[in-house]
Design a protein around this motif. Sequence first.
Motif: not given
Length: 259
Positions: A233-248
């Motif tokens: 869950c920690q890994l998913h949350e950390r990398y999920g934020q980075e992916v969302a920022r790159l997508r934006q």
Amino acid sequence: MKLNERSLAFYATCDSPADNAGFLYKRGERHTAYHRRWFVLKGNMLFYFEERESREPVGVIVLEGCTVELCESAEEFAFAIRFGGAKSRTYVLAAESQAAMESWVKSLSRASFDYLRLVVRELEKQLEEMRWGVASGCGGCRGPPGSWKQEPSGPELCVERLSALPTVLPKENGCAVWNNAPGADRPPNVSGCGGHDGDGNPRPPPLPPRRRASSSEAGGVRVAVVESPSSFCQLHERYGQEVARLRQDWLERQRGPRL
């Protein structure tokens, strides 16, 4: 023997390398006087010219079925080319020095195909002995060279190797292992050559030694298994934020600059 004069003349004067060339004194067939001629040896043919610059040879001697030997003559450094047969002619030649005579006798003695055939047989014999020595040194081939058998290749080799393997491999913990196969308790072959055991069967590669986990390592594994959901869950949350920022950022670049 029928020879084409034009072909011989072309071969005698072409740019192909000669085995030997130089001036020799040749004794006449009818008159015993010696005449200085330019001789050129190519293969098993000895051409002679009146002069070195002559375009066509005066004659040719085919060096097959003959012997070259020293002879007694009025000229110094004389030798003879003798052919077998009662009516065969003997050619008497003389060199200008001892070194030239030895060079010509050696070259003429090695010019015939019979000599080359003997050399090839001797080399083949030496090669066969070398191969037998290498094979016997590895312990994979015993006996004289005449008893060798050709090594199988392709599908034959695969069938031979498969037939030598055990039908059912023993298993340990549900996995087939090689070191429990028959003959595994024999000492390993450290000679560096030969992948077969004493019966001639192919020997499988050795397995690396198994590493037994210590109690601390075993406990660490159990802890990792227990904590794996939270770690994921920690890994998913950390990398999920980075992916969302790159997508934006990508979406803003696609829209273009704002006016």
